[in-house]
Design a protein around this motif. Structure first.
Motif, PDB file in Angstrom:
ATOM      1  N   ASP A  90       0.863  -1.177   0.000  1.00  0.00           N
ATOM      2  CA  ASP A  90       0.000   0.000   0.000  1.00  0.00           C
ATOM      3  C   ASP A  90       0.907   1.236   0.000  1.00  0.00           C
ATOM      4  N   ILE A  91       0.749   2.080  -0.984  1.00  0.00           N
ATOM      5  CA  ILE A  91       1.687   3.207  -1.140  1.00  0.00           C
ATOM      6  C   ILE A  91       1.616   4.175   0.032  1.00  0.00           C
ATOM      7  N   GLU A  92       0.422   4.366   0.580  1.00  0.00           N
ATOM      8  CA  GLU A  92       0.336   5.308   1.704  1.00  0.00           C
ATOM      9  C   GLU A  92       1.043   4.757   2.929  1.00  0.00           C
ATOM     10  N   GLU A  93       0.920   3.466   3.133  1.00  0.00           N
ATOM     11  CA  GLU A  93       1.619   2.828   4.246  1.00  0.00           C
ATOM     12  C   GLU A  93       3.140   2.913   4.037  1.00  0.00           C
ATOM     13  N   ALA A  94       3.569   2.667   2.807  1.00  0.00           N
ATOM     14  CA  ALA A  94       5.006   2.740   2.511  1.00  0.00           C
ATOM     15  C   ALA A  94       5.524   4.159   2.719  1.00  0.00           C
ATOM     16  N   ARG A  95       4.741   5.140   2.272  1.00  0.00           N
ATOM     17  CA  ARG A  95       5.160   6.542   2.422  1.00  0.00           C
ATOM     18  C   ARG A  95       5.289   6.915   3.899  1.00  0.00           C
ATOM     19  N   ARG A  96       4.280   6.522   4.678  1.00  0.00           N
ATOM     20  CA  ARG A  96       4.348   6.802   6.119  1.00  0.00           C
ATOM     21  C   ARG A  96       5.566   6.141   6.745  1.00  0.00           C
ATOM     22  N   PHE A  97       5.812   4.905   6.344  1.00  0.00           N
ATOM     23  CA  PHE A  97       6.925   4.156   6.933  1.00  0.00           C
ATOM     24  C   PHE A  97       8.262   4.848   6.672  1.00  0.00           C
ATOM     25  N   VAL A  98       8.542   5.171   5.404  1.00  0.00           N
ATOM     26  CA  VAL A  98       9.869   5.722   5.117  1.00  0.00           C
ATOM     27  C   VAL A  98      10.004   7.166   5.615  1.00  0.00           C
ATOM     28  N   ARG A  99       8.899   7.865   5.800  1.00  0.00           N
ATOM     29  CA  ARG A  99       8.988   9.271   6.219  1.00  0.00           C
ATOM     30  C   ARG A  99       8.818   9.466   7.715  1.00  0.00           C
ATOM     31  N   GLU A 100       8.204   8.485   8.390  1.00  0.00           N
ATOM     32  CA  GLU A 100       7.878   8.721   9.800  1.00  0.00           C
ATOM     33  C   GLU A 100       8.429   7.698  10.787  1.00  0.00           C
ATOM     34  N   ALA A 101       8.691   6.493  10.368  1.00  0.00           N
ATOM     35  CA  ALA A 101       9.155   5.477  11.323  1.00  0.00           C
ATOM     36  C   ALA A 101      10.501   5.892  11.904  1.00  0.00           C
ATOM     37  N   GLU A 102      10.714   5.532  13.162  1.00  0.00           N
ATOM     38  CA  GLU A 102      11.964   5.930  13.811  1.00  0.00           C
ATOM     39  C   GLU A 102      13.138   5.169  13.214  1.00  0.00           C
ATOM     40  N   GLY A 103      14.099   5.924  12.707  1.00  0.00           N
ATOM     41  CA  GLY A 103      15.227   5.337  11.997  1.00  0.00           C
ATOM     42  C   GLY A 103      16.348   4.902  12.912  1.00  0.00           C
ATOM     43  N   PRO A 104      17.338   4.298  12.315  1.00  0.00           N
ATOM     44  CA  PRO A 104      17.415   4.089  10.872  1.00  0.00           C
ATOM     45  C   PRO A 104      16.445   3.012  10.407  1.00  0.00           C
TER      46      PRO A 104
END
Lengths: 203, 188
Positions: free
Chosen positions: A148-162
């Motif tokens: 799901d593109i929205e889920e992927a976008r949220r993940f790469v932009r918001e999940a605590e990195g790295p």
């Protein structure tokens, strides 16, 4: 199946465009040489994109230095499996530093698209997400055709990195969209966009 | 802690650090602080050991340990894009690992300072260190660096300060070669 996928995997151009959609001011992008550079350019050239046209294997380390220098920003490294495999040790170096604002996005087509489609290690069982996990990345995800593109976008932009996100993409080549190739220009415009007009040659 | 943001500088960490009297590595560290160096990328190396410890101890610096030297070129390019100054510490044997990534410096004009401890010269007992040690100066020049070779302890501090100015004020990549005569040949 939507325009986001094909029978052979995730469609790379809509994926990259989706990751960069409604881009916030602080989102900084470093691309690995080859198709990821064209994919990011196709999504819209931006001075906050730093395109690598060479120095293969350097995308993750450039992203790391940038993420450490800009802890308030978010750095997306968008690269391919071949480029990443050339410097797997960089994942270990990222793991040690643990930048919370760095996301590595791997467009994995299991081959070297630039040089005639030779098979890369990922098609023979080498598991980049597992390597990233073993190197200490905080969040690691692998996205396939049902993503799901929205889920992927949220993940790469918001999940605590790295964080590392691997996308299994359709290996078909796309029309080349060429961003500027002059490195001095790319460096200077990036710094001016991020740091202000005073940031020119030196620093 | 990994990932902690850099904190403002206060006091002199160097004064609290256990330097040997007259240690020129302290002069390097003080030059870093004076020039506001924030990222120190390094591959572990005996010649740089006390300097590396001091950089780790300074809460305004990120000491970034690498798995191989070419990673440092990328890290420092990224640091510059983000508005921070960085330095690469390595040994002469690692210079060969960087050759492809030197294209980043030349093509984009990244300011770069590399401080290289030399092996493979004065009193070297290990012949495996000699090929890269003898080729280091030429390789760095081919890579586009201005190269200064340092043999005396009293010239190290001023040379580091000058190199940082040449790179970050002038955009010229500089490599400082700390000779084996200065460091002392490794013995087993």
């Amino acid at each position: 199946m939507s325009e986001m996928t094909t029978a052979h995997g995730i469609a790379r151009r809509p994926l990259v465009a989706g990751l960069l959609k409604d881009r916030p001011e602080g989102l900084l992008v470093v691309t690995g040489l080859g198709s990821p550079t064209y994919d990011v350019a196709a999504a819209g050239d931006d001075p906050r994109n730093f395109y690598l046209w060479g120095a293969m294997g350097s995308a993750v380390t450039v992203g790391l230095g940038l993420a450490l220098a800009q802890p308030e920003g978010r750095v997306l490294v968008i690269t391919g499996d071949g480029e990443l495999l050339m410097a797997l040790g960089a994942l270990a170096t990222v793991g040690v530093q643990g930048p919370r604002n760095l996301a590595v996005c791997v467009l994995d087509n299991e081959r070297y698209g630039e040089t005639g489609g030779q098979a890369s290690h990922t098609g023979s069982g080498v598991d980049i997400p597992a390597v990233a996990t073993a190197c200490g990345f905080r969040e690691v995800r692998s996205f396939g055709k049902s993503y799901d593109i929205e889920e992927a976008r949220r993940f790469v932009r918001e999940a605590e990195g790295p964080v590392l996100a691997s996308f299994k993409i359709d290996p078909a080549e796309q029309p080349r969209v060429m961003p500027p190739r002059d490195g001095h220009h790319l460096r200077t415009r990036f710094r001016q966009a991020l740091l202000g007009n005073e940031a020119g040659l030196t620093g | 802690m990994p990932g902690d943001d850099a904190k403002p500088r206060e006091g002199s960490v160097a004064n609290e650090f256990d330097w040997a009297p007259g240690d020129w590595r302290r002069d390097i560290f003080e030059a870093f602080r004076a020039a506001d160096v924030r990222q120190v990328a390094y591959v572990p190396d005996a010649g740089h050991a006390s300097l590396i410890r001091a950089c780790h101890a300074d809460n305004a610096m990120k000491a970034v340990v690498l798995t191989t030297e070419e990673e440092g070129i990328g890290v420092l390019a990224g640091a510059h894009l983000g508005g921070q100054r960085g330095v690469l510490l390595m040994q002469s044997s690692g210079v060969g690992n960087c050759v492809n990534t030197f294209s980043l410096i030349r093509n984009c004009g990244f300011p770069m300072v590399a401080i290289v401890t030399m092996r493979g010269e004065w009193g070297e007992f290990n012949p495996w260190q000699v090929p890269m040690g003898q080729g280091t100066e030429a390789a760095m020049k081919e890579g586009g660096f201005v190269v200064h070779r340092l043999d005396r302890a009293d010239e190290v501090g001023p040379a580091v300060a000058a190199a940082l100015s040449m790179a970050f004020d002038g955009g010229t990549p500089v490599a400082l070669l700390l000779s084996q005569r200065l460091i002392g040949a490794k013995k087993f």
